[in-house]
Structure formats: C-alpha cells, structure tokens
Write an enzyme that holds these catalytic residues in place. Structure first.
Site, PDB file in Angstrom:
ATOM      1  N   ASN A 102       0.872  -1.177   0.000  1.00  0.00           N
ATOM      2  CA  ASN A 102       0.000   0.000   0.000  1.00  0.00           C
ATOM      3  C   ASN A 102       0.907   1.225   0.000  1.00  0.00           C
ATOM      4  O   ASN A 102       1.522   1.537   1.017  1.00  0.00           O
ATOM      5  CB  ASN A 102      -0.894  -0.037   1.249  1.00  0.00           C
ATOM      6  N   TRP A 103       0.990   1.877  -1.142  1.00  0.00           N
ATOM      7  CA  TRP A 103       1.889   3.037  -1.245  1.00  0.00           C
ATOM      8  C   TRP A 103       1.302   4.279  -0.588  1.00  0.00           C
ATOM      9  O   TRP A 103       1.978   5.293  -0.475  1.00  0.00           O
ATOM     10  CB  TRP A 103       2.211   3.305  -2.726  1.00  0.00           C
ATOM     11  N   LYS A 104       0.046   4.246  -0.186  1.00  0.00           N
ATOM     12  CA  LYS A 104      -0.603   5.415   0.423  1.00  0.00           C
ATOM     13  C   LYS A 104      -0.376   6.640  -0.477  1.00  0.00           C
ATOM     14  O   LYS A 104      -0.360   6.494  -1.689  1.00  0.00           O
ATOM     15  CB  LYS A 104      -0.089   5.612   1.862  1.00  0.00           C
ATOM     16  N   SER A 155       3.637  -2.151  10.273  1.00  0.00           N
ATOM     17  CA  SER A 155       5.083  -2.232  10.514  1.00  0.00           C
ATOM     18  C   SER A 155       5.693  -3.573  10.109  1.00  0.00           C
ATOM     19  O   SER A 155       6.599  -4.071  10.783  1.00  0.00           O
ATOM     20  CB  SER A 155       5.406  -1.907  11.981  1.00  0.00           C
ATOM     21  N   GLU A 209      -6.785   4.620   7.919  1.00  0.00           N
ATOM     22  CA  GLU A 209      -6.558   6.030   7.577  1.00  0.00           C
ATOM     23  C   GLU A 209      -7.772   6.629   6.870  1.00  0.00           C
ATOM     24  O   GLU A 209      -7.963   7.846   6.867  1.00  0.00           O
ATOM     25  CB  GLU A 209      -5.275   6.150   6.728  1.00  0.00           C
ATOM     26  N   HIS A 251      -9.459   1.055   5.062  1.00  0.00           N
ATOM     27  CA  HIS A 251      -8.183   1.269   5.757  1.00  0.00           C
ATOM     28  C   HIS A 251      -8.412   2.225   6.929  1.00  0.00           C
ATOM     29  O   HIS A 251      -9.232   3.139   6.836  1.00  0.00           O
ATOM     30  CB  HIS A 251      -7.153   1.844   4.784  1.00  0.00           C
ATOM     31  N   GLY A 266       2.890   2.224  10.826  1.00  0.00           N
ATOM     32  CA  GLY A 266       3.883   3.286  10.702  1.00  0.00           C
ATOM     33  C   GLY A 266       4.618   3.618  11.989  1.00  0.00           C
ATOM     34  O   GLY A 266       5.276   4.650  12.079  1.00  0.00           O
ATOM     35  N   GLU A 316      -5.108  -4.919  10.599  1.00  0.00           N
ATOM     36  CA  GLU A 316      -4.095  -3.877  10.764  1.00  0.00           C
ATOM     37  C   GLU A 316      -4.378  -3.103  12.045  1.00  0.00           C
ATOM     38  O   GLU A 316      -5.190  -2.149  12.030  1.00  0.00           O
ATOM     39  CB  GLU A 316      -4.112  -2.905   9.582  1.00  0.00           C
ATOM     40  N   GLY A 331       3.002  -1.230   4.205  1.00  0.00           N
ATOM     41  CA  GLY A 331       3.001   0.186   3.867  1.00  0.00           C
ATOM     42  C   GLY A 331       4.392   0.654   3.472  1.00  0.00           C
ATOM     43  O   GLY A 331       4.857   0.421   2.360  1.00  0.00           O
ATOM     44  N   GLY A 332       5.085   1.304   4.408  1.00  0.00           N
ATOM     45  CA  GLY A 332       6.363   1.939   4.117  1.00  0.00           C
ATOM     46  C   GLY A 332       7.372   1.043   3.410  1.00  0.00           C
ATOM     47  O   GLY A 332       8.074   1.481   2.496  1.00  0.00           O
TER      48      GLY A 332
HETATM   49  P1  13P Z   1       3.230   0.366   7.566  1.00  0.00           P
HETATM   50  O1  13P Z   1       3.722  -0.944   6.976  1.00  0.00           O
HETATM   51  O2  13P Z   1       3.964   1.552   7.032  1.00  0.00           O
HETATM   52  O3  13P Z   1       3.177   0.295   9.063  1.00  0.00           O
HETATM   53  O4  13P Z   1       1.722   0.563   7.052  1.00  0.00           O
HETATM   54  C1  13P Z   1       0.830  -0.498   7.169  1.00  0.00           C
HETATM   55  C2  13P Z   1      -0.396  -0.156   6.427  1.00  0.00           C
HETATM   56  O5  13P Z   1      -1.165   0.709   6.816  1.00  0.00           O
HETATM   57  C3  13P Z   1      -0.672  -0.894   5.178  1.00  0.00           C
HETATM   58  O6  13P Z   1      -1.963  -0.670   4.725  1.00  0.00           O
END
Ligand code: 13P
Length: 250
Positions: free
Chosen positions: A11-13, A210, A97, A95, A171, A165, A231-232
């Site tokens: 997920n590149w957000k 994470s 977010e 998600h 993050g 999640e 994510g990251g």
């Molecule tokens: P991180 O891997 O950066 O913690 O993000 C997880 C995430 O929200 C994937 O959708």
C-alpha cells in the site's frame, strides 16, 4: 477447502510519482518466481501507468479506495468502475486512515465493497483496533464488529481478502506479539465462518502494521496469517522483495 494462496500487497498510500515506477517494474519482474500472489496499490494517479508498465507480469495492481457510486458529483473521489478501467484488479477498502481521517463507518465500507464486487474488483477489507481499544481489552470485540459491519452478505462465494491492521502498529515500528496476531486472526476466521459458512475458510487473512524485512518471516510463518499488507516497506523493491522472500510458498 484448500488454503488461500498467500497474498503480499503493498500500500503506497499518498506516496509515489512517475519516478517510482521503476520500483514497481522491479517487483513485477520478481513476481513470477515469488511463489505467492504479489500486489501493489499505488495512488490513483499511478494505477493506469503502473498497470500498463507491468502488464504481462504476475504483479496485480490495486486501488486504495473507491466511492460506492459508479459516477456523479463526488469531487475528488474515484469509482470502482474507473479503477477497473485503469487496470486495477484489487482495491483496499476500510483502511484505518480512511476510517479515522475520512469518517468512514462500517456501513460506508460495506457499500464500497458492494461497488467493488459490482465490477469484479477483489476487495481487501481492513479492520483493526486502536491502542486505547486494545488497552481496554476490546480488540476482539472491535475487530469482530468491523468484520460484521463492513462485509456485505453478497461477498459470499466471491474472492476477497481481509487485512488485520492494528491502528497502533501502522507506521510506528510496533507490532503485536505473535500470540496476539494469532488470536485476532482466529477471531476473524471464526466470524467469517459464522457469516459465510464453509466459504468463510477461503479468504486469506493478511496482517499489516510495521511489516519489515526483519519481522516478516516470523509473522508470515504463523498458520493463521495468509499474507501481509505492507506500507512503508513496499515503496522500495529491495525491501518489499526481502519481505516476499520470507513468505512460505503456496
Ligand atoms: P506500515 O507498513 O507503514 O506500518 O503501514 C501499514 C499499512 O497501513 C498498510 O496498509
């Protein structure tokens, strides 16, 4: 029922412009040999280009959200129909977010899931508790409520994926214990079976929050974990492929 094929999705957000497409191409080149399903969900602006530039590979491209309506006066939104036209096969929905930052309720998420099904997009439906909810001992209750409220009955028999999640793990570099991940995944599976009968055994249940090259192998080795939502660490092919290398093969 055969166990679901593991899925590792990035997920590149709100990260990535055209310059980042080289990372997607590198991941696409490795996808055939990966032994698991691989997906990347870039920002909406990159879905079409990433789909085109990785066409013919086994890398699947997804969106990060969609509106429940097919078209209309919804400034800034993207519909499931638009994502499909751009080449997406999957879409992340619910998600945290979006739930926290855009006020999405379980009912909103369920309507979006219906929209995804309308056009044959495979939804990746996210659930997870906040830190306060975990500390109050309500993690299982919250996640179970989210599953019941965010998954419409019409998902029965359709391809879909759930991602657990925990909000506090996203993050932050923090992850739940392996026992806690197992406990929540068990509860999700039990709820899916309660809702969908034997078909509730089919969807992969991903862990997200994470996930890094250093912790992926032990998380992905848990029998209840059917992959990861990253994510990251999905922004760089080297990190993402190091995570993939730690996954048990299907
Ligand atoms: P991180 O891997 O950066 O913690 O993000 C997880 C995430 O929200 C994937 O959708």
């Amino acid at each position: 029922m055969t166990p679901p094929t593991p899925l590792i999705a990035g997920n590149w957000k709100m990260n990535g412009t055209g310059q980042a497409l080289g990372e997607a191409r590198a991941i696409a080149e490795a996808a055939t040999a990966a032994g698991v399903r691989l997906a990347l969900c870039p920002p909406a602006t990159l879905v079409e280009r990433m789909s085109r530039e990785t066409a013919g590979s086994k890398l699947e491209i997804g969106g990060q959200d969609c509106h429940s309506e097919a078209a209309g006066a919804f400034t800034g939104d993207v519909s499931a129909e638009m994502l499909v036209e751009a080449g997406a096969r999957l879409v992340i929905l619910g998600h945290s977010e979006r739930r926290a930052g855009h006020g999405e309720s379980d009912a909103t998420v369920a309507a979006k899931v219906s929209a995804a099904l309308r056009v044959g997009l495979e939804p990746i439906i996210c659930v997870g508790e906040t830190r306060a909810e975990r500390e109050e001992g309500r993690a299982l209750a919250v996640v179970t409520r989210q599953i019941r409220g965010s998954l419409p009955a019409e998902l029965s028999g359709k391809a879909f994926t759930v991602a657990y999640e925990p909000v506090w793990a996203i993050g932050t570099g923090l992850t739940p214990t392996l026992e806690d991940i197992t406990e929540v995944h068990h509860a999700i599976r039990a709820t899916l079976k309660d809702m969908f009968g034997a078909e509730g055994a089919a969807p992969a249940i991903l862990y997200g929050g994470s996930v890094k090259p250093g912790n992926a192998a032990e998380i992905l080795a848990l029998p209840e974990v059917g992959g990861a939502l990253v994510g990251g660490a999905s922004l760089k092919a080297a990190d993402f492929l190091a995570i993939v290398a730690g996954a048990p093969k299907a």
